[in-house]
Design a protein around this motif. Structure first.
Motif, PDB file in Angstrom:
ATOM      1  N   ASP A  52       1.117  -0.894   0.428  1.00 46.56           N
ATOM      2  CA  ASP A  52      -0.099  -0.048  -0.529  1.00 46.56           C
ATOM      3  C   ASP A  52       1.194   1.465   0.665  1.00 46.56           C
ATOM      4  O   ASP A  52       2.039   0.638   0.419  1.00 46.56           O
ATOM      5  CB  ASP A  52      -0.963  -0.027   1.117  1.00 46.56           C
ATOM      6  CG  ASP A  52      -1.813  -1.186   1.469  1.00 46.56           C
ATOM      7  OD1 ASP A  52      -2.445  -1.141  -0.258  1.00 46.56           O
ATOM      8  OD2 ASP A  52      -2.010  -1.735   1.994  1.00 46.56           O
ATOM      9  N   ALA A  53       0.150   2.391  -0.477  1.00 42.62           N
ATOM     10  CA  ALA A  53       1.124   3.355   0.140  1.00 42.62           C
ATOM     11  C   ALA A  53       1.422   3.727   0.848  1.00 42.62           C
ATOM     12  O   ALA A  53       1.323   3.522   2.751  1.00 42.62           O
ATOM     13  CB  ALA A  53      -0.048   4.593  -0.550  1.00 42.62           C
ATOM     14  N   GLY A  54       2.767   4.287   0.908  1.00 44.27           N
ATOM     15  CA  GLY A  54       3.656   4.561   2.633  1.00 44.27           C
ATOM     16  C   GLY A  54       4.765   3.101   2.632  1.00 44.27           C
ATOM     17  O   GLY A  54       5.308   3.377   4.048  1.00 44.27           O
ATOM     18  N   VAL A  55       4.088   2.036   2.633  1.00 39.96           N
ATOM     19  CA  VAL A  55       4.873   0.614   3.091  1.00 39.96           C
ATOM     20  C   VAL A  55       5.995   0.816   2.210  1.00 39.96           C
ATOM     21  O   VAL A  55       6.474   0.900   0.717  1.00 39.96           O
ATOM     22  CB  VAL A  55       3.824  -0.408   2.494  1.00 39.96           C
ATOM     23  CG1 VAL A  55       4.697  -1.769   2.792  1.00 39.96           C
ATOM     24  CG2 VAL A  55       2.509  -0.308   3.450  1.00 39.96           C
ATOM     25  N   HIS A  56       7.203   0.223   2.415  1.00 40.96           N
ATOM     26  CA  HIS A  56       8.568   0.163   1.941  1.00 40.96           C
ATOM     27  C   HIS A  56       8.310  -1.476   1.490  1.00 40.96           C
ATOM     28  O   HIS A  56       8.127  -2.570   2.135  1.00 40.96           O
ATOM     29  CB  HIS A  56       9.553   0.501   3.152  1.00 40.96           C
ATOM     30  CG  HIS A  56       9.286   1.540   3.829  1.00 40.96           C
ATOM     31  ND1 HIS A  56       9.358   2.911   3.098  1.00 40.96           N
ATOM     32  CD2 HIS A  56       9.301   2.659   4.958  1.00 40.96           C
ATOM     33  CE1 HIS A  56       8.927   4.090   4.097  1.00 40.96           C
ATOM     34  NE2 HIS A  56       9.148   3.638   5.231  1.00 40.96           N
TER      35      HIS A  56
END
Length: 245
Positions: A52-56
């Motif tokens: 998801d958005a923001g996950v590394h």
């Protein structure tokens, strides 16, 4: 020719892995464009685990097909050259059999969630850890986590937007490591529901804050309702560590 690449990225500035119709800021499209820029071929990149958005990611895996054959180090170096303005790096490139699929051939996926548990604000790790100010009882968290191991209906631990038709999943291992003010929650399984890891982490943190009876985790499981579990932990503390094949 089918190529498998292992990727590391900082997800902070991206809309997530998957290419979106109304967003040009996905990790998938950014890498596809880099491949086109050096090869002239339009490819579709398939990943092992959508983030998801923001996950590394420390070890995301993806594959793509190209008509032309290149030396492996040239593919890696060329993609990285065209990604140099982004926080995305290709770590390794391999040739794989046409039967290989980065998602469907996966045997196990490993995620790690990073928490800093102290009152003083995070300076160096801001945006890469979830800061929890309340003291956490890690032993209570560990005891609660034991009830999640094995095969369960994890409806309580998936987002309302989850599109999976079957909520049954098997969690192979949950390890919670404390090192000073840092807490690392490591979870492995063959597959995950949408937001499953982040909801599990948010729920475990609530156990750690309130020192709730760890047996209460069984009640959360059996209710099979999202509102039975805790908050969804923020995305920026989550890392896709590696995928086994």
């Amino acid at each position: 020719m089918r190529y498998k690449i292992t990727i590391e990225y900082n997800g902070s500035s991206f809309s997530g892995w998957q290419k979106q119709q109304h967003s040009a800021n996905s990790i998938q499209e950014t890498i596809e464009n880099a491949i086109f820029n050096f090869s002239g071929e339009k490819v579709t990149l398939h990943c092992g685990g959508r983030t998801d958005a923001g996950v590394h990611a420390l070890g995301q895996v993806a594959h793509f097909d190209m008509e032309r054959e290149f030396e492996l180090y040239r593919i890696r170096n060329a993609i990285n050259y065209h990604l140099k303005s982004t926080p995305i790096v290709v770590l390794n490139t391999e040739i794989v059999d046409d039967a290989f699929h980065s998602r469907f051939s996966a045997k196990k996926k490993y995620y790690e969630y990073r928490i800093i548990n102290r009152y003083a604000p995070a300076a160096l790790e801001a945006g890469y850890v979830w800061q929890v100010f309340n003291p956490l009882d890690v032993n209570t968290m560990r005891e609660a986590a034991k009830h999640l191991l094995g095969k369960h209906d994890l409806s309580s631990f998936r987002s309302k937007d989850c599109q999976a038709t079957n909520p049954i999943r098997t969690i192979d291992d949950i390890e919670i490591i404390q090192n000073g003010s840092y807490i690392y929650i490591k979870i492995s399984a063959i597959s995950f529901l949408h937001n499953q890891v982040r909801i599990i982490v948010g729920t475990l943190v609530e156990f750690g804050k309130n020192r709730t009876n760890p047996q209460e985790m069984l009640n959360i499981l059996t209710q099979c309702k999202r509102n039975a579990a805790g908050v969804t932990a923020p995305p920026f503390g989550l890392y896709l560590v590696k995928i086994d094949y």
